[in-house]
Scaffold this active site. Sequence first.
Site, short mmCIF file in Angstrom:
data_model
loop_
_atom_site.label_atom_id
_atom_site.label_comp_id
_atom_site.label_asym_id
_atom_site.label_seq_id
_atom_site.Cartn_x
_atom_site.Cartn_y
_atom_site.Cartn_z
N GLY A 45 0.83 -1.18 0.00
CA GLY A 45 0.00 0.00 0.00
C GLY A 45 0.87 1.24 0.00
O GLY A 45 2.06 1.16 0.33
N GLN A 50 3.02 9.96 1.32
CA GLN A 50 4.32 9.28 1.18
C GLN A 50 5.02 9.63 -0.14
O GLN A 50 6.18 9.27 -0.34
CB GLN A 50 4.16 7.76 1.27
CG GLN A 50 3.77 7.27 2.65
CD GLN A 50 3.67 5.76 2.67
OE1 GLN A 50 2.66 5.19 2.28
NE2 GLN A 50 4.74 5.10 3.08
N CYS A 88 6.95 -0.47 6.12
CA CYS A 88 6.43 0.75 5.52
C CYS A 88 7.50 1.30 4.56
O CYS A 88 8.68 1.34 4.92
CB CYS A 88 6.12 1.77 6.61
SG CYS A 88 5.47 3.33 5.99
N LEU A 89 7.07 1.71 3.37
CA LEU A 89 8.04 2.19 2.38
C LEU A 89 8.77 3.46 2.86
O LEU A 89 9.85 3.77 2.36
CB LEU A 89 7.36 2.45 1.04
CG LEU A 89 6.86 1.18 0.32
CD1 LEU A 89 6.04 1.56 -0.92
CD2 LEU A 89 8.00 0.26 -0.07
N HIS A 130 -3.37 0.57 8.14
CA HIS A 130 -2.03 1.19 8.09
C HIS A 130 -2.06 2.43 7.19
O HIS A 130 -1.56 3.50 7.56
CB HIS A 130 -1.02 0.15 7.57
CG HIS A 130 0.37 0.66 7.37
ND1 HIS A 130 1.46 0.16 8.06
CD2 HIS A 130 0.88 1.61 6.55
CE1 HIS A 130 2.56 0.81 7.68
NE2 HIS A 130 2.24 1.68 6.75
N GLU A 131 -2.67 2.29 6.03
CA GLU A 131 -2.66 3.39 5.05
C GLU A 131 -3.57 4.55 5.47
O GLU A 131 -3.20 5.71 5.29
CB GLU A 131 -3.03 2.89 3.66
CG GLU A 131 -2.12 1.79 3.09
CD GLU A 131 -0.64 2.13 3.09
OE1 GLU A 131 -0.28 3.32 3.03
OE2 GLU A 131 0.18 1.20 3.20
N HIS A 134 -1.84 6.77 7.79
CA HIS A 134 -0.94 7.73 7.13
C HIS A 134 -1.65 9.05 6.84
O HIS A 134 -1.08 10.13 6.99
CB HIS A 134 -0.43 7.18 5.79
CG HIS A 134 0.82 6.35 5.90
ND1 HIS A 134 2.02 6.87 6.34
CD2 HIS A 134 1.07 5.05 5.59
CE1 HIS A 134 2.95 5.91 6.30
NE2 HIS A 134 2.39 4.80 5.86
CO CO Z 1 3.32 2.98 5.56
#
Ligand code: CO
Length: 166
Positions: A45, A50, A88-89, A130-131, A134
């Site tokens: 995701g 991000q 997480c990226l 999670h997303e 963000h």
């Molecule tokens: Co993340």
Amino acid sequence: MLEIVKYPQRILRQKSRKVKGILRPEIQAFVRELAETMLASDGLGLAANQVNQNIRILAVNTKAGPQVFINPFIYFRSFKREAGEEGCLSFPGVFGLIKRSQRVRLFYCDEKGKIRHLKASGLLARVLQHETDHLNGVLFIDKVVKYIKGEEQVKEWMSQAKADEV
Ligand code: CO
């Protein structure tokens, strides 16, 4: 491909704003680029902040392929939670165990501007939680119950983030 913002850059802590005018060409182009960037980065995701856009858009890699969630709103989270591994990226090399609701229900708009409803469970429910976090400036390190990898690195970044605030 868009560049991925890494912690502790400040945009990751900002609350993203609602998207208006989903059919505008710049939003349409962004949605495609977001999904492409997620796929190219091997992410499950990716949230718009991000990639440096403070707007409420997510890309999620579902079993059916990449899917975009615009202005997502989780209105139900199951009481039953389970711990699972997350990365997480924006935190390369960091993995931790996080407790999330096993099931969620949400409303969102698709890329055509149509309102949709989804019931998700398991990994998809985890990724959506999670997303959407963000979009509210909430990060998985805020919720980690136990690090699997990268704890020292996170501590270093956190002190960097504190120093940046001053
Ligand atoms: Co993340």
